[in-house]
Motif scaffolding. Structure first.
Motif, PDB file in Angstrom:
ATOM      1  N   GLU A  67       0.813  -1.222   0.000  1.00  0.00           N
ATOM      2  CA  GLU A  67       0.000   0.000   0.000  1.00  0.00           C
ATOM      3  C   GLU A  67       0.846   1.271   0.000  1.00  0.00           C
ATOM      4  OE1 GLU A  67      -1.090   0.659   4.648  1.00  0.00           O
ATOM      5  OE2 GLU A  67      -2.089  -1.026   3.664  1.00  0.00           O
ATOM      6  N   PHE A  68       2.090   1.193   0.426  1.00  0.00           N
ATOM      7  CA  PHE A  68       2.964   2.362   0.520  1.00  0.00           C
ATOM      8  C   PHE A  68       3.980   2.458  -0.614  1.00  0.00           C
ATOM      9  CE2 PHE A  68       4.086  -1.096   3.365  1.00  0.00           C
ATOM     10  CZ  PHE A  68       5.319  -1.477   2.869  1.00  0.00           C
ATOM     11  N   GLY A  69       4.057   1.423  -1.483  1.00  0.00           N
ATOM     12  CA  GLY A  69       4.998   1.474  -2.587  1.00  0.00           C
ATOM     13  C   GLY A  69       5.278   0.095  -3.168  1.00  0.00           C
ATOM     14  N   ALA A  70       6.211   0.037  -4.079  1.00  0.00           N
ATOM     15  CA  ALA A  70       6.570  -1.211  -4.757  1.00  0.00           C
ATOM     16  C   ALA A  70       8.011  -1.581  -4.427  1.00  0.00           C
ATOM     17  CB  ALA A  70       6.405  -1.038  -6.262  1.00  0.00           C
ATOM     18  N   PHE A  71       8.323  -2.856  -4.603  1.00  0.00           N
ATOM     19  CA  PHE A  71       9.673  -3.348  -4.405  1.00  0.00           C
ATOM     20  C   PHE A  71      10.163  -3.948  -5.712  1.00  0.00           C
ATOM     21  CE2 PHE A  71       7.974  -3.060  -0.180  1.00  0.00           C
ATOM     22  CZ  PHE A  71       9.042  -2.526   0.539  1.00  0.00           C
ATOM     23  N   LEU A  72      11.396  -3.580  -6.093  1.00  0.00           N
ATOM     24  CA  LEU A  72      11.960  -3.957  -7.375  1.00  0.00           C
ATOM     25  C   LEU A  72      13.228  -4.786  -7.174  1.00  0.00           C
ATOM     26  CD1 LEU A  72      11.814  -0.364  -8.926  1.00  0.00           C
ATOM     27  CD2 LEU A  72      10.005  -2.073  -8.910  1.00  0.00           C
ATOM     28  N   ASP A  73      13.460  -5.711  -8.090  1.00  0.00           N
ATOM     29  CA  ASP A  73      14.672  -6.524  -8.059  1.00  0.00           C
ATOM     30  C   ASP A  73      15.801  -5.730  -8.710  1.00  0.00           C
ATOM     31  OD1 ASP A  73      16.713  -8.358  -8.243  1.00  0.00           O
ATOM     32  OD2 ASP A  73      15.637  -9.727  -9.584  1.00  0.00           O
ATOM     33  N   TRP A  74      16.826  -5.345  -7.910  1.00  0.00           N
ATOM     34  CA  TRP A  74      17.928  -4.577  -8.489  1.00  0.00           C
ATOM     35  C   TRP A  74      19.246  -5.336  -8.450  1.00  0.00           C
ATOM     36  CZ3 TRP A  74      20.497  -0.087  -5.451  1.00  0.00           C
ATOM     37  CH2 TRP A  74      20.520  -0.348  -4.100  1.00  0.00           C
ATOM     38  N   GLY A  75      19.155  -6.674  -8.276  1.00  0.00           N
ATOM     39  CA  GLY A  75      20.329  -7.512  -8.431  1.00  0.00           C
ATOM     40  C   GLY A  75      21.088  -7.847  -7.173  1.00  0.00           C
ATOM     41  N   GLU A 131       2.547  -5.542 -10.520  1.00  0.00           N
ATOM     42  CA  GLU A 131       3.466  -6.605 -10.138  1.00  0.00           C
ATOM     43  C   GLU A 131       3.882  -7.410 -11.367  1.00  0.00           C
ATOM     44  OE1 GLU A 131       3.630 -10.111  -6.783  1.00  0.00           O
ATOM     45  OE2 GLU A 131       2.295  -8.413  -6.503  1.00  0.00           O
ATOM     46  N   ASP A 132       5.134  -7.834 -11.406  1.00  0.00           N
ATOM     47  CA  ASP A 132       5.754  -8.580 -12.504  1.00  0.00           C
ATOM     48  C   ASP A 132       6.007  -7.742 -13.754  1.00  0.00           C
ATOM     49  OD1 ASP A 132       6.023 -11.004 -11.105  1.00  0.00           O
ATOM     50  OD2 ASP A 132       3.956 -11.569 -11.594  1.00  0.00           O
ATOM     51  N   SER A 133       5.687  -6.454 -13.716  1.00  0.00           N
ATOM     52  CA  SER A 133       6.009  -5.596 -14.856  1.00  0.00           C
ATOM     53  C   SER A 133       7.444  -5.100 -14.699  1.00  0.00           C
ATOM     54  CB  SER A 133       5.043  -4.410 -14.937  1.00  0.00           C
ATOM     55  OG  SER A 133       5.197  -3.561 -13.813  1.00  0.00           O
ATOM     56  N   VAL A 134       7.948  -4.455 -15.729  1.00  0.00           N
ATOM     57  CA  VAL A 134       9.281  -3.859 -15.685  1.00  0.00           C
ATOM     58  C   VAL A 134       9.114  -2.351 -15.798  1.00  0.00           C
ATOM     59  CG1 VAL A 134      11.497  -3.677 -16.877  1.00  0.00           C
ATOM     60  CG2 VAL A 134      10.370  -5.897 -16.679  1.00  0.00           C
ATOM     61  N   VAL A 135       9.778  -1.620 -14.890  1.00  0.00           N
ATOM     62  CA  VAL A 135       9.685  -0.161 -14.905  1.00  0.00           C
ATOM     63  C   VAL A 135      11.084   0.443 -15.001  1.00  0.00           C
ATOM     64  CG1 VAL A 135       7.524  -0.010 -13.620  1.00  0.00           C
ATOM     65  CG2 VAL A 135       9.657  -0.024 -12.381  1.00  0.00           C
TER      66      VAL A 135
END
Length: 136
Positions: free
Chosen positions: A88-96, A114-118
């Motif tokens: 609810e407060f934001g997204a988490f991204l895989d940065w390696g 979710e599962d998209s690429v930004v």
């Protein structure tokens, strides 16, 4: 001085079974900052006093951590990262690296799925104590 969200050459100050503490400052200096690195990230032949080129970031509790893993980008760089979860407060991204990159809602210009690429730019947070993503 340790640069959060970037590579730093740090010296092994002391080692433990679970890891080691690294430092950029002189041991006698009051400004000596310690950064923890997990024991699995330390080459077997390393000893106190030797230097490592590590990436420095904040863990989920705000403590400084180091890794030999290479992130997809460092502070002030752009990267296309996969969204691994949305809260609810934001997204988490895989940065390696082991810790996912936080993309706060207030730094999102478009809806994130979710599962998209930004495409994001890595920036220091408002307190300059951690790294977050920004789509602006």
């Amino acid at each position: 001085m340790v640069r959060i969200g970037d590579y730093n050459i740090l010296k092994i100050k002391r080692m433990y079974h679970g890891g080691a503490f690294l430092t950029a400052g002189d041991d006698a200096s009051e400004e000596s900052i310690e950064v923890f690195i997990d024991g699995l990230d330390i080459p077997d032949d390393m000893r106190p006093g030797e230097e490592l080129n590590v990436f420095v970031y904040n863990d989920s509790k705000g403590s400084l951590r180091a890794t030999l893993d290479q992130p997809h980008a460092t502070v002030d760089q752009f990267a296309a990262l996969k969204v691994v979860s949305i809260r609810e407060f934001g997204a988490f991204l895989d940065w390696g690296i082991k810790k996912d990159l936080f993309l706060p809602n207030r730094r999102q210009t478009l809806p994130i799925l979710e599962d998209s690429v930004v495409v994001i730019r890595l920036v220091l947070d408002y307190e300059k104590q951690g790294v977050v993503g920004d789509t602006d």
